[in-house]
Scaffold this active site. Structure first.
Site, mmCIF file in Angstrom:
data_model
loop_
_atom_site.group_PDB
_atom_site.id
_atom_site.type_symbol
_atom_site.label_atom_id
_atom_site.label_comp_id
_atom_site.label_asym_id
_atom_site.label_seq_id
_atom_site.Cartn_x
_atom_site.Cartn_y
_atom_site.Cartn_z
ATOM 1 N N ALA A 1 1.777 -8.533 -2.276
ATOM 2 C CA ALA A 1 3.043 -8.450 -2.987
ATOM 3 C C ALA A 1 2.784 -8.352 -4.201
ATOM 4 O O ALA A 1 3.887 -8.313 -4.522
ATOM 5 C CB ALA A 1 3.364 -10.501 -2.839
ATOM 6 N N SER B 1 -4.430 -3.879 -3.781
ATOM 7 C CA SER B 1 -3.715 -3.738 -2.826
ATOM 8 C C SER B 1 -4.477 -2.727 -1.076
ATOM 9 O O SER B 1 -3.903 -1.757 -1.178
ATOM 10 C CB SER B 1 -3.801 -2.389 -3.455
ATOM 11 O OG SER B 1 -2.242 -2.815 -4.719
ATOM 12 N N CYS C 1 -5.893 -7.909 6.823
ATOM 13 C CA CYS C 1 -5.307 -8.174 8.046
ATOM 14 C C CYS C 1 -6.620 -7.203 8.950
ATOM 15 O O CYS C 1 -6.991 -7.612 10.034
ATOM 16 C CB CYS C 1 -3.631 -7.644 8.282
ATOM 17 S SG CYS C 1 -2.219 -8.857 7.965
#
Length: 457
Positions: free
Chosen positions: A12, A41, A45
């Protein structure tokens, strides 16, 4: 020249910084970003798949390095932790974690993207050597280092949600005997128990021992303070390494101390532009915020990289003089344990009851391709529909290859507010290698139409 300060150097935060830079050059907007870790960055996951060996190198998970951000005129300061936000004074205090030096930095606009933290219950021994939470690349590296040093091959995973199930597979792939301790009735509490049972059966078939109703009471340690077992109320489970897969919670310690508004789940509250409510020049996005559930109408905390990147794009557009809104989510998520794919979108039964919705359910068994096609494998689809209107409320899918991404059909239908009857006529792709002539999602929709009609009779 205005200054944008970003707290958090992952999805984000750096998406917001990059989008703002696209819209405003260095002569119009100075951008300073703080990240307390070693990496920027990256795909959190993907960590379980790196730990398990499916992703060969740590660098494969990094989308953009600090150097690449700096080449785009973003002053990204690594290993620097923001320790205080002063909204009234328009400044943040940050500490260099290497030197210990602290300094205030003023801002005209601020983005809070502090992410989430693994849940670590205050149990005896929870901080023992060999006990790991897995949220950042730093966490993943520490776990891999432990796995390489550990002589024993017994692993205990505490929790059976997405992280717990994915880490169980990763540890199995590394040759560990894996026990999963789950305090719930079935693994994957994001599914209804009848669908979670299918996941349980698959895990058992892989040789993963899954213990239901197991409330952990303490972590037992041995020599040099290393973990040796995990204790529940009625048993002990030997462990050479322990992974906490209990879930995550919003990392809003800074925001809360600064008086920024937090929701029921501990996440920051924003408007549709991702601006923090009650603040003119502060935005927030990613795993530290709560978002609107489009089906239930309530705020919820959903920690997913897909949302974080969208939040960042919207924030960057608004900070950079453009315009964007984030309308909300329907709660779509996919995972897998070895060859079993798991997916859900929308509400579970208990979610529907919690918001006062009357509903019917339909569960069907089908295959991922035409039954006569070689390799056809089973798939179970469960669908929830509003009792009188037939509006789709939720879909859960468990099955072999090709099962999980079918949930995207449901995600679109949920976002569009479709009824199950409207879904039955969707023009989905068909060929025997990919689907039966009636796709399993459409078969479930037809069954749900019947259930709606019978309930209204």
């Amino acid at each position: 020249m205005e200054r944008l300060v970003v707290i958090g150097g992952d999805a984000a935060g750096m998406s917001a910084a990059s989008q703002a830079r696209r819209l405003k050059g260095p002569d119009e907007l100075e951008i300073v970003a703080f990240e307390r870790g070693h990496f920027s960055s990256y795909s959190a996951c993907g960590i379980p798949y790196w730990v398990g060996g499916d992703v060969p190198e740590r660098e494969d998970l990094i989308a953009r390095t600090p150097g690449e951000h700096r080449e785009r005129a973003i002053d990204l300061r690594m290993r620097t932790e923001v320790t205080e936000i002063d909204p009234a004074g328009g400044r943040v205090r940050a500490r260099d974690l290497e030197s210990g030096a602290e300094a205030w930095t003023g801002f005209d606009k601020l983005v809070v993207a502090t992410g989430a933290r693994p849940v670590r219950p205050p149990l005896p021994g929870i901080d023992a050597a060999g006990v790991h939470g897995v949220q950042t690349l730093d966490d993943g590296q520490m776990l891999i280092d432990t796995l390489k040093r550990t002589e024993g091959r017994r692993a205990v995973v505490v929790g059976a949600g997405y992280i717990g199930v994915e880490m169980a597979e990763a540890l199995l792939n590394r040759g560990f005997a894996v026990t999963v301790l789950n305090r719930g009735e079935q693994p994957m509490a994001t599914l209804d128990p009848d669908m979670g049972r299918l996941v349980h059966e698959a895990m058992d078939g892989l040789g993963i021992t899954t213990v239901a109703g197991a409330e952990v009471t303490k972590i037992l340690t041995g020599g040099e303070g290393r973990v040796r077992a995990v204790a529940t109320e009625d048993a002990q489970y030997p462990a050479d390494v322990v992974v906490l897969g209990i879930g995550v919670e919003p990392e809003t310690t800074l925001a809360g101390a600064a008086g920024l508004p937090l929701g029921e789940h501990g996440g920051l509250l924003t408007d549709l532009s991702m601006r923090v409510r009650g603040q003119e020049n502060i935005w927030a996005g990613g795993d530290c915020v709560e978002v609107l559930d489009l089906i239930s109408g309530r705020e919820r905390h959903v920690a997913l990289g897909t949302h974080a990147n969208k939040h960042g794009q919207i924030i960057g557009a608004n900070v950079g003089g453009g315009y964007g809104v984030f309308p909300g989510v329907v709660g779509t998520a996919v995972s897998k344990v070895c060859d079993l794919e798991i997916a859900r979108s929308g509400l579970r039964e208990k979610d529907a009851r919690a918001v006062g919705l009357q509903y019917v359910t339909a569960t069907i068994e089908s295959t991922n391709s035409a039954g006569y096609y070689p390799g056809a494998a089973p798939m179970t689809v469960k669908m929830l529909a509003e009792r009188r209107t037939g509006r789709l409320l939720g879909v859960q899918i468990v099955g072999a290859q090709g099962a999980a991404k079918r949930v995207d059909i449901a995600a679109v239908a949920l976002t569009a507010g479709m009824t199950v009857e409207q879904m039955t006529m969707l023009d989905l792709g068909y060929a025997p290698p990919f689907s039966p002539v009636w796709d399993p999602v459409l078969v479930a929709a037809r069954r749900a139409v019947t259930a709606v009609r019978e309930a209204g009779a």
